[in-house]
Scaffold this motif. Structure first.
Motif, mmCIF file in Angstrom:
data_model
loop_
_atom_site.group_PDB
_atom_site.id
_atom_site.type_symbol
_atom_site.label_atom_id
_atom_site.label_comp_id
_atom_site.label_asym_id
_atom_site.label_seq_id
_atom_site.Cartn_x
_atom_site.Cartn_y
_atom_site.Cartn_z
ATOM 1 N N LYS A 4 9.121 6.760 11.790
ATOM 2 C CA LYS A 4 9.140 8.120 11.243
ATOM 3 C C LYS A 4 9.779 8.129 9.859
ATOM 4 O O LYS A 4 9.284 8.770 8.934
ATOM 5 C CB LYS A 4 9.909 9.040 12.192
ATOM 6 N N TRP A 5 10.876 7.383 9.708
ATOM 7 C CA TRP A 5 11.549 7.325 8.415
ATOM 8 C C TRP A 5 10.681 6.638 7.373
ATOM 9 O O TRP A 5 10.729 6.997 6.206
ATOM 10 C CB TRP A 5 12.888 6.611 8.539
ATOM 11 N N MET A 6 9.905 5.639 7.787
ATOM 12 C CA MET A 6 9.003 4.972 6.839
ATOM 13 C C MET A 6 7.976 5.964 6.294
ATOM 14 O O MET A 6 7.717 6.013 5.093
ATOM 15 C CB MET A 6 8.299 3.790 7.497
ATOM 16 N N GLU A 23 8.282 9.249 6.259
ATOM 17 C CA GLU A 23 9.020 10.209 5.427
ATOM 18 C C GLU A 23 9.285 9.644 4.043
ATOM 19 O O GLU A 23 9.190 10.356 3.040
ATOM 20 C CB GLU A 23 10.363 10.564 6.072
ATOM 21 N N GLY A 24 9.622 8.366 3.984
ATOM 22 C CA GLY A 24 9.878 7.716 2.709
ATOM 23 C C GLY A 24 8.645 7.693 1.827
ATOM 24 O O GLY A 24 8.738 7.870 0.612
ATOM 25 N N VAL A 25 7.490 7.491 2.441
ATOM 26 C CA VAL A 25 6.231 7.509 1.674
ATOM 27 C C VAL A 25 6.007 8.903 1.105
ATOM 28 O O VAL A 25 5.599 9.056 -0.053
ATOM 29 C CB VAL A 25 5.039 7.092 2.567
ATOM 30 N N GLU A 26 6.281 9.931 1.888
ATOM 31 C CA GLU A 26 6.061 11.300 1.434
ATOM 32 C C GLU A 26 7.038 11.697 0.332
ATOM 33 O O GLU A 26 6.714 12.528 -0.516
ATOM 34 C CB GLU A 26 6.170 12.265 2.611
ATOM 35 N N GLU A 27 8.229 11.114 0.307
ATOM 36 C CA GLU A 27 9.239 11.488 -0.680
ATOM 37 C C GLU A 27 9.133 10.715 -1.989
ATOM 38 O O GLU A 27 9.703 11.115 -2.987
ATOM 39 C CB GLU A 27 10.641 11.293 -0.106
ATOM 40 N N ARG A 28 8.425 9.610 -1.982
ATOM 41 C CA ARG A 28 8.356 8.784 -3.194
ATOM 42 C C ARG A 28 7.511 9.459 -4.273
ATOM 43 O O ARG A 28 6.529 10.117 -3.972
ATOM 44 C CB ARG A 28 7.805 7.405 -2.873
ATOM 45 N N PRO A 29 7.871 9.251 -5.527
ATOM 46 C CA PRO A 29 7.176 9.958 -6.611
ATOM 47 C C PRO A 29 5.815 9.374 -6.994
ATOM 48 O O PRO A 29 5.059 10.014 -7.701
ATOM 49 C CB PRO A 29 8.152 9.812 -7.779
ATOM 50 N N LEU A 30 5.492 8.170 -6.543
ATOM 51 C CA LEU A 30 4.246 7.526 -6.969
ATOM 52 C C LEU A 30 2.994 8.277 -6.516
ATOM 53 O O LEU A 30 1.982 8.263 -7.199
ATOM 54 C CB LEU A 30 4.180 6.101 -6.414
ATOM 55 N N LYS A 31 3.039 8.868 -5.358
ATOM 56 C CA LYS A 31 1.907 9.600 -4.774
ATOM 57 C C LYS A 31 0.714 8.682 -4.483
ATOM 58 O O LYS A 31 -0.408 9.112 -4.426
ATOM 59 C CB LYS A 31 1.444 10.755 -5.679
ATOM 60 N N ASP A 32 0.961 7.394 -4.353
ATOM 61 C CA ASP A 32 -0.055 6.454 -3.910
ATOM 62 C C ASP A 32 0.458 5.881 -2.594
ATOM 63 O O ASP A 32 1.339 5.014 -2.587
ATOM 64 C CB ASP A 32 -0.267 5.354 -4.949
ATOM 65 N N VAL A 73 -0.553 3.872 -0.358
ATOM 66 C CA VAL A 73 -0.665 2.437 -0.078
ATOM 67 C C VAL A 73 0.471 1.674 -0.749
ATOM 68 O O VAL A 73 1.185 0.896 -0.104
ATOM 69 C CB VAL A 73 -2.040 1.909 -0.553
ATOM 70 N N LYS A 74 0.672 1.915 -2.049
ATOM 71 C CA LYS A 74 1.733 1.212 -2.779
ATOM 72 C C LYS A 74 3.108 1.620 -2.276
ATOM 73 O O LYS A 74 4.013 0.795 -2.160
ATOM 74 C CB LYS A 74 1.622 1.497 -4.276
ATOM 75 N N ASP A 75 3.277 2.911 -1.971
ATOM 76 C CA ASP A 75 4.563 3.398 -1.471
ATOM 77 C C ASP A 75 4.912 2.766 -0.124
ATOM 78 O O ASP A 75 6.036 2.313 0.086
ATOM 79 C CB ASP A 75 4.533 4.918 -1.329
ATOM 80 N N LEU A 76 3.936 2.738 0.790
ATOM 81 C CA LEU A 76 4.183 2.163 2.113
ATOM 82 C C LEU A 76 4.490 0.677 1.997
ATOM 83 O O LEU A 76 5.401 0.169 2.669
ATOM 84 C CB LEU A 76 2.983 2.409 3.034
ATOM 85 N N ALA A 77 3.752 -0.027 1.155
ATOM 86 C CA ALA A 77 3.999 -1.459 0.964
ATOM 87 C C ALA A 77 5.413 -1.681 0.429
ATOM 88 O O ALA A 77 6.133 -2.576 0.905
ATOM 89 C CB ALA A 77 2.969 -2.043 0.009
ATOM 90 N N THR A 110 17.173 -2.999 2.206
ATOM 91 C CA THR A 110 17.514 -2.045 1.157
ATOM 92 C C THR A 110 16.578 -0.857 1.285
ATOM 93 O O THR A 110 15.666 -0.855 2.097
ATOM 94 C CB THR A 110 17.336 -2.657 -0.252
ATOM 95 N N GLY A 111 16.808 0.171 0.492
ATOM 96 C CA GLY A 111 15.869 1.279 0.413
ATOM 97 C C GLY A 111 16.197 2.459 1.302
ATOM 98 O O GLY A 111 17.232 2.526 1.970
ATOM 99 N N PHE A 112 15.265 3.407 1.302
ATOM 100 C CA PHE A 112 15.411 4.702 1.953
ATOM 101 C C PHE A 112 15.645 4.584 3.458
ATOM 102 O O PHE A 112 16.543 5.218 4.014
ATOM 103 C CB PHE A 112 14.145 5.527 1.668
#
Length: 156
Positions: free
Chosen positions: A102-104, A106-115, A117-121, A131-133
């Motif tokens: 769920k947090w993964m 959420e992290g994709v939704e919060e990232r500014p890239l709006k891509d 695939v790249k955000d999830l990777a 490290t990270g969110f």
């Protein structure tokens, strides 16, 4: 919650590309409005990107990332004698995996890239490296449980 009988847990199918149930679970978390093919495409492309960046097996990296980001303690509210106390409790394995996935997402939704695939990777790689969110959310949950250790005797 049913009072009559125990509910049976449905068995997940293994995903056809990597043969892991955990990848299927991630696909289900990414899915929106029943569009499983879109979610499957996002997850598989993200795992391919992880493989390109790390040169390792993406399914194993993803499993390790989930294990690194799983919480082991959480705080639940217990009502005792008219007062509500935050009581630290252990998290079951299924629930801790659910938190991590769920947090993964959420992290994709919060990232500014709006891509997605790249955000999830990137989130998977960050979680793999501790490290990270997602890891920050896990540490925050552990810190909260540690701070309320005084109420541990209310656990039952």
């Amino acid at each position: 919650m049913s009072r009559r009988k125990k509910t049976t847990k449905r068995e997940l199918e293994v995903d056809y590309k990597y043969g892991k149930k955990l990848v299927t679970k991630l696909i289900n978390y990414v899915m929106r409005d029943g569009k499983k093919d879109v979610a499957r495409n996002i997850v598989y492309r993200a795992l391919d990107l992880v493989q390109d960046k790390t040169k390792l097996n993406p399914a194993e990296i993803f499993e390790e990332a989930v294990n690194n980001s799983r919480p082991y303690m959480q705080v639940k509210s217990r009502r005792v004698g008219g007062a509500t106390y935050p009581v630290p409790m252990e998290v079951s394995q299924d629930k801790s995996i659910a938190f991590a996935l769920k947090w993964m997402v959420e992290g994709v939704e919060e990232r500014p890239l709006k891509d997605a695939v790249k955000d999830l990777a990137q989130i998977i790689i960050d979680s793999h490296n501790n490290t990270g969110f997602v890891v920050k959310k896990r540490d925050e949950m552990h810190r909260q449980a540690e701070a309320n250790k005084a109420f541990a005797h209310f656990r039952w």
